[in-house]
Design an enzyme around this catalytic site. Structure first.
Site, PDB file in Angstrom:
ATOM      1  N   ASP A 198     -12.985   9.902  11.343  1.00 41.92           N
ATOM      2  CA  ASP A 198     -12.583   9.727   9.985  1.00 41.92           C
ATOM      3  C   ASP A 198     -13.056   8.221   9.676  1.00 41.92           C
ATOM      4  O   ASP A 198     -12.267   7.632   8.855  1.00 41.92           O
ATOM      5  CB  ASP A 198     -11.045   9.783   9.928  1.00 41.92           C
ATOM      6  CG  ASP A 198     -10.702   9.846   8.384  1.00 41.92           C
ATOM      7  OD1 ASP A 198     -11.511  10.715   7.709  1.00 41.92           O
ATOM      8  OD2 ASP A 198      -9.340   9.539   7.955  1.00 41.92           O
ATOM      9  N   GLY A 258       1.045  -1.207   0.107  1.00 40.25           N
ATOM     10  CA  GLY A 258      -0.030   0.147  -0.042  1.00 40.25           C
ATOM     11  C   GLY A 258       0.987   1.193   0.009  1.00 40.25           C
ATOM     12  O   GLY A 258       2.139   1.241   0.695  1.00 40.25           O
ATOM     13  N   VAL A 308       3.142   1.308   3.203  1.00 41.91           N
ATOM     14  CA  VAL A 308       3.043  -0.042   4.012  1.00 41.91           C
ATOM     15  C   VAL A 308       3.575  -1.263   3.358  1.00 41.91           C
ATOM     16  O   VAL A 308       3.362  -1.563   2.082  1.00 41.91           O
ATOM     17  CB  VAL A 308       1.426  -0.241   4.176  1.00 41.91           C
ATOM     18  CG1 VAL A 308       0.915  -1.327   5.002  1.00 41.91           C
ATOM     19  CG2 VAL A 308       0.478   0.860   4.540  1.00 41.91           C
ATOM     20  N   LYS A 335       3.424  -0.062   8.640  1.00 38.43           N
ATOM     21  CA  LYS A 335       3.098   1.288   8.214  1.00 38.43           C
ATOM     22  C   LYS A 335       4.181   2.383   8.488  1.00 38.43           C
ATOM     23  O   LYS A 335       4.530   2.747   9.681  1.00 38.43           O
ATOM     24  CB  LYS A 335       1.784   1.842   8.767  1.00 38.43           C
ATOM     25  CG  LYS A 335       1.494   3.110   7.931  1.00 38.43           C
ATOM     26  CD  LYS A 335       0.040   3.529   8.083  1.00 38.43           C
ATOM     27  CE  LYS A 335      -0.291   4.132   9.562  1.00 38.43           C
ATOM     28  NZ  LYS A 335      -1.778   4.570   9.422  1.00 38.43           N
ATOM     29  N   GLY A 364       0.436   5.813   0.000  1.00 38.48           N
ATOM     30  CA  GLY A 364      -0.362   7.102  -0.058  1.00 38.48           C
ATOM     31  C   GLY A 364       0.612   8.210   0.374  1.00 38.48           C
ATOM     32  O   GLY A 364       1.856   8.017   0.805  1.00 38.48           O
ATOM     33  N   GLY A 365      -0.135   9.473   0.663  1.00 40.68           N
ATOM     34  CA  GLY A 365       0.772  10.633   1.199  1.00 40.68           C
ATOM     35  C   GLY A 365       1.303  10.238   2.533  1.00 40.68           C
ATOM     36  O   GLY A 365       2.086  11.079   3.169  1.00 40.68           O
ATOM     37  N   PHE A 366       0.706   9.252   3.159  1.00 43.85           N
ATOM     38  CA  PHE A 366       1.232   9.117   4.691  1.00 43.85           C
ATOM     39  C   PHE A 366       2.476   8.383   4.786  1.00 43.85           C
ATOM     40  O   PHE A 366       3.435   8.258   5.633  1.00 43.85           O
ATOM     41  CB  PHE A 366       0.428   8.240   5.443  1.00 43.85           C
ATOM     42  CG  PHE A 366      -0.145   6.904   4.754  1.00 43.85           C
ATOM     43  CD1 PHE A 366       0.794   5.803   5.211  1.00 43.85           C
ATOM     44  CD2 PHE A 366      -1.136   6.881   3.544  1.00 43.85           C
ATOM     45  CE1 PHE A 366       0.505   4.496   4.505  1.00 43.85           C
ATOM     46  CE2 PHE A 366      -1.070   5.593   3.185  1.00 43.85           C
ATOM     47  CZ  PHE A 366      -0.381   4.716   3.344  1.00 43.85           C
ATOM     48  N   GLY A 367       2.802   7.683   3.572  1.00 49.36           N
ATOM     49  CA  GLY A 367       3.824   6.792   3.387  1.00 49.36           C
ATOM     50  C   GLY A 367       3.696   5.693   2.655  1.00 49.36           C
ATOM     51  O   GLY A 367       2.963   5.565   1.877  1.00 49.36           O
TER      52      GLY A 367
END
Length: 659
Positions: free
Chosen positions: A459, A341, A348, A362, A343-346
């Protein structure tokens, strides 16, 4: 008589004036066009008028202070007279040019759009906008298409268009996934058969996620296909992004020369000499002493970091701490082959511990919006929550500036992957969807009423619902959750966090959150599960109704089954589908008091024959996909598939506003 000193003085003055004129000419703003919303106006000297004047003054002031050429703010937040505004300078212009452009834009926007509650103005060097509502990142209105007026000659139209739009699509991807703060990219390509180059650029406002930026740019490119095919140059200017192409280079490329000098080589030589002397005199002793001190410092540093981050929870959380070496071994040093995975978070990764246990790791990006507060929040919360419908946190790692969360491995990715992926929808049967709805409801009920803490998730969305190998749902991503007192009915905040399309109106507009905020989000998820559609208008659609409005129309017209995912038409429970649609509409009621509690929801779902209240028209829905929180962007992680809809972002530099 002119003396030599006077000549020198006059020459210096002339050179100074000449440089001033050149700099002024280079930084002068070039107006392109504007768009005024003529539907609504405000009264001069009203509160909204005052808020707007303060906002425009704030934009002018900050134009000289923002190095990335972007600033977003709001005045009158939490009131009906709130107004938000933004400026975005072209990614290649300097601070002086940006400031001059913003200053001129502030003057012109009031002259060109007097007393308008919404307006946007475009220049060659910047755009500036304000509104008392919202600008939708995926919308192609308001917009301005500008074309050269001259058709290309000496080359086939189809070949030219293929070259141009191929370049713009590449630029859109590069801008959306830029590693810098500016979502800006340029490119060039030579047209076959003729010796001419096409130059292109694309840019988004910094508050958009990578997926949202790419969507905005692709929509802008789509408008060029309709208006400007075959033109020698054209641009599409939207509220949140801009694309442009020309047959000449209209942007500036800054290059940083590589630095190398003999002094560097000399320095390297000196270091080598020092190392040789060091090794010759103290080989073994200093090696062991260094290793010992390093391990001791590392251990002490980890304890200090735990104490600083978690305070009195140190003893509780110390057992959950993994060292970085263990995580690197489990993920093969974060090998791309283990990536599941992004995304902008980093990123996975899937990992396997030495005892054979599978884990999801993560690894938060250092530029991620999931900062220290959300990281601490998630650890403290999930460590104290245990339920079959909540994801299990196994541990974390705080080492060498890395922030890493370790979860149980959930093999089936996230719910949105099965609902919205065109090749996976058919794998989710109705009985599984109904089971997922019930599991999510029980997980939320546990958070609200049965855990040791009363937790508001804030969220909830389909990409934060993970599915295990038996398709049981697990709620994830607690970075934005809030703990409230057991007897507390409502809280408020000026830091709005969440995802458009799932946020209740009282929270989005006024920062008021409660269990009913989560109930609203759950209602959206129910309708998405039933329909197989996101709560967002498709880009190619000309229908402005979102999922909530569509569901309400079908219910009001007594044709609720028209909402059902077409894949399920052959096999579904009529009574269960009707119940879920009715329950979803009850949950998204505009008034929080009209929404059921999660205890009532679970009761409705588990009772075969039950009479539900009649729903009322749902709240106006904020379009989904964009999270709000100034720290940046977060996501469920593993947790989610690589689809759109990841999120985060708050009120400070990037802020949340109404539309």
């Amino acid at each position: 008589m002119i003396t030599r000193s006077n000549q020198i003085w006059l020459t210096s003055l002339f050179v100074f004036d000449l440089l001033y004129l050149i700099l002024t000419a280079e930084s002068a703003a070039t107006y392109i066009g504007s768009n005024c919303n003529n539907n609504t106006t405000y009264t001069p000297n009203s509160i909204l008028s005052t808020n707007l004047n303060v906002l425009l003054n704030s934009l002018t002031t900050n134009a000289s202070q923002q190095q990335d050429g972007y600033y977003l703010t709001i005045m009158g937040f939490g009131t009906t007279n709130a107004v938000n505004g933004m400026f975005l300078c072209r990614g290649d212009v300097n601070t002086t040019t940006c400031q001059n452009c913003v200053t001129d834009a502030v003057k012109q926007i009031k002259n060109r759009c007097p007393n308008q509650t919404e307006a946007i103005i475009w220049y060659e060097e910047c755009l500036l906008r304000y509104t008392n509502k919202f600008f939708k990142f995926y919308s192609i209105e308001p917009r301005l298409n500008r074309k050269d007026g001259n058709n290309i000659s000496g080359v086939d139209f189809d070949l030219f268009n293929e070259t141009v739009f191929g370049l713009l699509n590449e630029v859109a991807i590069e801008a959306a996934h830029s590693v810098t703060a500016k979502k800006f990219a340029t490119g060039e390509i030579e047209i076959r058969k003729i010796r001419k180059k096409v130059y292109g650029s694309g840019q988004c406002s910094t508050d958009l996620t990578s997926a949202q930026c790419e969507t905005c740019l692709r929509n802008a490119i789509g408008t060029l296909r309709e208006c400007c095919s075959g033109q020698q140059g054209a641009s599409a200017l939207l509220a949140s992004c801009i694309v442009r192409y020309e047959l000449y280079q209209f942007y500036t490329i800054s290059r940083t020369p590589s630095s190398s000098s003999s002094s560097g080589k000399n320095g390297l030589g000196r270091k080598t000499i020092v190392i040789i002397i060091f090794v010759a005199f103290l080989p073994v002793l200093l090696l062991f002493l260094g290793c010992y001190c390093k391990r001791r410092r590392s251990r002490q540093r980890r304890r200090t970091m735990l104490k600083e981050n978690f305070g009195d929870e140190l003893k509780t959380l110390e057992s959950l701490q993994f060292n970085l070496a263990t995580i690197e071994a489990a993920t093969n040093k974060f090998s791309p082959e283990n990536e599941i995975g992004k995304g902008g978070f980093g990123v996975v990764y899937k990992g396997v511990l030495s005892d054979g246990q599978q884990i999801a790791v993560k690894k938060l990006s250092r530029f991620s919006g999931q900062g220290s507060i959300e990281f601490q929040n998630e650890i403290l919360l999930i460590a104290k929550l245990q339920h079959r419908n909540l994801v299990t946190l196994l541990g974390f790692c705080l080492e060498e500036r890395e922030k890493i969360l370790i979860y149980e491995y959930v093999p089936n990715k996230s719910l949105d992957y099965f609902l919205f992926h065109p090749h996976k929808q058919k794998l989710l049967h109705w009985f599984e969807r109904y089971k997922i709805i019930g599991g999510i409801a029980r997980g939320i009920l546990y958070l609200h009423e049965y855990s040791r803490l009363k937790v508001i998730h804030r969220d909830l969305k389909s990409s934060n619902i993970l599915l295990d190998d038996n398709m049981n749902p697990k709620i994830s991503d607690f970075g934005l959750a809030r703990i409230v007192a057991i007897d507390q009915q409502q809280g408020s905040t000026n830091r709005i966090v969440g995802t458009y399309g799932y946020m209740s109106p009282e929270y989005a507009m006024h920062g008021q959150f409660s269990e009913k905020s989560d109930v609203f989000s759950f209602g959206v998820i129910i309708l998405e599960i039933v329909s197989g559609k996101r709560n967002v208008r498709p880009i190619e659609s000309h229908d402005f109704d979102d999922l909530l409005k569509t569901a309400w129309k079908q219910w009001r017209n007594k044709t609720p089954l028209e909402l059902l995912d077409p894949i399920l038409k052959e096999s579904f429970s009529h009574s269960e589908v009707i119940k879920c649609i009715q329950l979803g509409l009850l949950c998204v009621a505009e008034n929080p008091d009209d929404r059921p509690t999660m205890a009532q929801v679970v009761s409705y779902l588990s009772t075969l024959l039950v009479e539900l209240p009649l729903p009322r028209e749902p709240a106006f829905s904020l379009d989904m996909g964009m999270r709000i929180n100034t720290t940046t962007e977060s996501s469920s992680g593993q947790l989610t598939s690589k689809s759109t809809g990841s999120s985060i972002n708050d009120i400070s530099k990037s802020q949340f506003f109404p539309r």
